[in-house]
Write a protein that holds these residues in place. Sequence first.
Motif: not given
Length: 397
Positions: A277-286, A374-384
């Motif tokens: 889950l953390h790796r997914k959030k890391e990607k969104i943060a980047r 801002l919205p920030f969670y593993p289920k946050l999609r790329n388009d979102q």
Amino acid sequence: MHFLTWGKKRESYYHLQLEKTHMKQKVEYYVHNLNSSDISSCVKVLRSLFLSTGNEVEKFEKAFAHYLSMNYVVGTTSCTDSLFLCLKGLGVKKDDEVITSPLSFVASAHSIVRCGAKPVFVDVEESTANIDVSKIESKITKNTKVLVVVHMNGYMCDMKRIHTIAKKHKLKVIEDAAHCVEGMRDGVRPGHLSDAACFSFYAVKNITSAEGGAVATNSKKLYEWLMKARQHGMSKNAINRYKKFDHYDVDILGYKANMNNVQASLLLGQLERIEKLHRKKEKIARKYDEAFENNPNISLFINKKNMKHARHLYAVKVDSKKRDYVLSYLQSHDIGIAVHFKPIHMLTYYRQKYGYKRGDFPIAEKVGSSVISLPFYPKLRNDQTTYVISTLVKALN
Ligand SMILES: *Cc1c(COP(=O)(O)O)cnc(C)c1O
């Protein structure tokens, strides 16, 4: 009939228009990660005999201690109660002083006040929103007992430097690690150097049981006190008596803050998936970082190389004069937002009790009036994420 067709067409036309400017569905501020296997584990507990503190809690405590590389974990009902119990367990009493950050959730200061002690605020650093370690020593008096430090957004405080000061002045250290389950800095993780680290499993935290918390400690003495104090001071709990009846005694004025099996059953699976889950959030943060890095209207908190950011919140700073406008702009464009935090000394209770006023902790006030989470969670999609980025950029143009 005619009308119906016309109506349908008109509806779909509006729908198209809506899509152009808005997402079809709101981009929620937070969406939890409970999956069907977590729900099955929970149902299993609900169908079993023991709902409250028992085997599941013990399993979770062991697993969490192992994850954190700590000797002991005590499951509780909240981070708030964890902080309070730790302060009590470390002997904080009336008229003691506890140094902490004014830029946190009110829980970190409230738990100090609940002990009858005085919260002594030290201003934060603008670049991290964490307590400014260089300002701690000037606030230490002969009444100072404990430092409560907060790892804001998941960015760990410099625990090595904090402990150098604590050792010199013989102070205890408690970490409010509500944002920092996964964090690490200079090889140190929450709790490693301190007397205790307190965690939250509240609904919007990285792992959740709706409500819940935990203390991690390497002190056997504090661990034993917490195990008793979380349940009135009883020497035996219901599960012990079920296995073999024995009378219990109570030798301290304890509290009621024991985690239950329902909560633990929800947490165990999430803990197994936590790094994924953390790796997914890391990607969104980047992705957020790259989009905002060179935007003159947005400033970001720093993230040093020797860190594993726990990635709890993704916060940006904007011009404080525009901040509230941006909040309502985002919300009216179906984007969930939050503010972490309005500084504690600016809350009415603290102003009235201690006479704090604007200007007392200027950096905390500056950060507090310019941040947006801002919205920030593993289920946050790329388009979102893309939509959040473009809407925020538009709001500031
Ligand atoms: C959420 C939070 C808490 C309180 O956690 P609870 O489990 O709701 O008591 C404490 N400190 C910080 C920094 C938090 O974000």
